[in-house]
Design an enzyme around this catalytic site. Sequence first.
Site, mmCIF file in Angstrom:
data_model
loop_
_atom_site.group_PDB
_atom_site.id
_atom_site.type_symbol
_atom_site.label_atom_id
_atom_site.label_comp_id
_atom_site.label_asym_id
_atom_site.label_seq_id
_atom_site.Cartn_x
_atom_site.Cartn_y
_atom_site.Cartn_z
ATOM 1 C CD GLU A 1 20.621 -5.495 5.870
ATOM 2 O OE1 GLU A 1 21.038 -6.636 6.120
ATOM 3 O OE2 GLU A 1 20.308 -4.653 6.758
ATOM 4 C CG ASP B 1 2.697 -0.876 8.271
ATOM 5 O OD1 ASP B 1 1.739 -1.535 8.727
ATOM 6 O OD2 ASP B 1 2.973 -0.824 7.058
ATOM 7 C CE LYS C 1 2.890 -4.204 6.186
ATOM 8 N NZ LYS C 1 2.011 -3.512 5.230
ATOM 9 N N PRO C 2 3.447 -8.990 9.769
ATOM 10 C CG PRO C 2 2.066 -10.869 9.932
ATOM 11 C CD PRO C 2 2.026 -9.365 9.969
ATOM 12 N N GLY D 1 0.801 -1.216 0.000
ATOM 13 C CA GLY D 1 0.000 0.000 0.000
ATOM 14 C C GLY D 1 0.831 1.262 0.000
#
Length: 1005
Positions: A87, A131, A133-134, A19
């Site tokens: 990286e 943010d 998150k997985p 997003g």
Amino acid sequence: MIGRTISHYHILGQVGEGGMGVVYVAEDTRLGRRVAVKIPHAGRDERHYRSRFQQEARSASKLNHPNIAAVYDYGEGPDGQPFIVMELVAGQTLGEILTGPGLSLQRAVEIIGDVASALSEAHRRGVVHRDIKPSNVIINDRGEVKVLDFGLAKQLEDVHASAGPSSPEAQTLLATHTRSDVVIGTPLYLSPEQARGARVDGRSDLFALGALLYECVAGRPAFSGSNVIEIGAQVLHVDPAPPSHFNPLVPPDLDRLVLKALAKKPEERFQTADEMADELARVGVQLGGAATVRTRRLATGPYSMRTSALTTLTQNLRRPRFSPLTLILALSVALLGVWAVARWSRPGPHVPSPEALSPFEEGVKAMRDGAYYRASLLFKEAVERDDQFTLAYARLAEARFEMDFLDAAKDDLLTIPSLDRARDALPERDRLYLDAVTATVRRDTAGAVAAYRRLAALDPNSPQVHVDLGRALERHNQTREAINSYTEAATRSPTYPAAHLRLGILHARQRNLPAALQNFQRAEELYAASADPHSAEGMAEVAFQRGRLFVEQGRQPEAKRELERALDLAERARNIHQQVRVNLQYSYLEAEPAAISRARGAVETAEANGMHDQAAYGQVTLGNLALYKRQDREEAERLYRRALDSARAHRVKRYEAFALVNLGNLHVMQGRFDDALPLLERALSFYREGGYHKETTSAIALLVRVQRRRGDREGALRVLDEQLRAAEQIGDAQQVGFLHQERGFVLQAQERLPQALASFTESLKVYRQLDDRMMLPYGLLNTAILYRRLGRYEEMRAALGQAAEVLAAAGTKAGELPASLLVIEAEADLSQGRAAAAADKARRADALFPVAAGSKPNATQFDIKLVRCRAEAGAGARGLGLCEEAVRETEAAADEATVMAARLALAEARMAAGDARGALEEAAAALESASRLGLMESEWRALAVAAAAARRAGDAAAEQDYAARSAEALSRLEENWGADVLTTFLTRPDVRALNRAPASSIAGR
């Protein structure tokens, strides 16, 4: 964008899109490295957005932490489009792992702990991620956790700087969910304050981290819903059920931790990332039982939590539609059907593709040659070419295990697709290999040996199988059996270099110099004659191992020659792992400035190439160089602590323990025993649990030394006896021998000489049984010292003769062991009245093992000085001066027992020089220490010397008092040693001279 160049970054391909923007892989044309370039979704006219983006990128670029994907650069392209350079991390996202192989509870807690560590660094620098998150947590190929997208984070102090009614940050989730560029965060992991558009701080990240941990351990998200609105409502108003509701393996402490992180009010959560990381570490220790059971994410839609088939079946069974008999029949039919489907749908064995098989076979060969780094690259290539190649995954784990990437190795096993099913589908030979490798990585050495033995029985003519068995036997501490296995491999295939290389290494460890050099030479010849283009790696390993052997032999010119050759071969083979190892070994041979420079360069190379094991080892090497070459203890401590931090950060646990042992040893040298003790205990716990036999013995030796130096000799004996029982139970003969030896040292320090001799004799028996040529001379010299002290000269001479034969066979002509042999002979000469012969042997010992300039003498060098001072005292001032020098040196060391021994030697030297009053004074000082320390032999000797000195000084009253007390001390010694032992002791000429009463009258008491 692909094919374009932005600044000096050439875009090669697209990695992913989310997003917030698109991520590309690019080539940094200046530095020649691959990087990730993220270009956010934003129009060129949005100046405020671009300005904010660059401000945030600038802030994120300051973050420097092992668990944060580094931000290298940021800027704008020719069209004004902002970009950020990060990286490039190769691996799997946490989401991919959860939907694939899954995670054990222990591994989940470790990963979340690493993320918490990354957040701690960011929050300290005023940056909140927003943010978590997985997909923003990636586990790279070495098992290291990296947190992504800090480049799109927000500075904490700026979050509300411009907030107003129209600010996107002031809008609620429910009102603005239709615009992907307005709400920062993913619905399942948003904190309540993010959902409301309230002020955000670091505790918001901890809420998201709690949601992430919940999903890892429960197998489902903490919040659910069919759309963003429903999820947001749950985040704001619904408390999730404890994770144990879905996963019964989750313990209560982990439940409490997760739910505290998910508290609706920020003040009820963890207040800092460090606080949460500490609690994760505490809870992680308790998860041993659930360490191998994996949790996977349920296969549901992106947000919804659907009813499971099991729940539906349970509900149907609760309805009384059928009679019990009908129900039983129905269930039987269903179970039969399930069995039939499972039986006939079982897949056949997977056949690896030829493209994957080629690097796999090369990797197996590299493993047997000791080229573990190259092997790991080849196995990784095989896995990438065929992701169902079970044995390639297993061998990759084994290669990483050999390089001490222990956690990464375990994770490699977990990534094997459906491990149990894959194993069952394999042919027997491959199944046994999988069992053997899995046991190796899990440090089940007995299991690995059993599997390789079965393989050898299946294929007895394969030299490769016998080499694999030999390596397993080495790990299981069965050196003699390992040598037999390698010899069998060499017999089966005389041109197989790996067998000779391993034989050379084992013979070198046992100090069998001729056999070691012969096998190294044969291995080198075979590698040189090989048509394999990678044989240079094998030759480099031969040169490296031969160089190490020469270092231990004290043959520096030959060691340098071999290590230089190893370095040249490693550079030609482009094997960076070997280059680092060789340079670190070579640094010990150089003078201080060059040594430090070489070791530092090796560390920098290791760090630049992600070789965190060698980087931590190199930091310890730098610490050792600072300690032993610069004599700078402060610098050594700083470097040991840096090694410790590096090893912890990169989860290289073996080198964390290694740094702990070296730091503990430094504290022992500094007399900081209370600081040393917990460090050594932590290292010992890791070594013992991991089956590291050699390292365990080293840690125990230091731990016992600490207790001895603290005066707790009985405590030291308790530790040794406890370890001895454990070693005997598991049949670890080498440990048994070592522990008997250490027990002998403690008893010898207490002057319980008969008991010490019994322990040394037991250790010697083990060394002979194992044919351990490295420890055998030590065992012989230890018994020889006790035989000499007890007056058993014939047995002493026999032990010294055997020790001389072992040292000659090993080619050991100089150094501590040959010097020790001469010291024992000199002491025997001195006790028998041959002062000139004793002085000659002591001088020869000094030449064989001199004290380095600027260094302090060790125990053997101290003994050389004491025997010289006593032997030369009657011949002039030189001998007396040596004794006085020894007393001054020992007083600085603040070891009362050593000071006492030096004072007693000085007393005897003053007697020999005709200074009766000085001898009486020194004997009285030694007597006070010996009595306080409970050293009965030294107490008797001090009293006897004092009586003789008083007699020479003409002080009859003092002579009578000291003589009476001397007789009482001898009686106590008889009670402790026994009458037979004391009778022999009293036959020593020097003892007879000090003891004026006849031996028979005293021994008869």
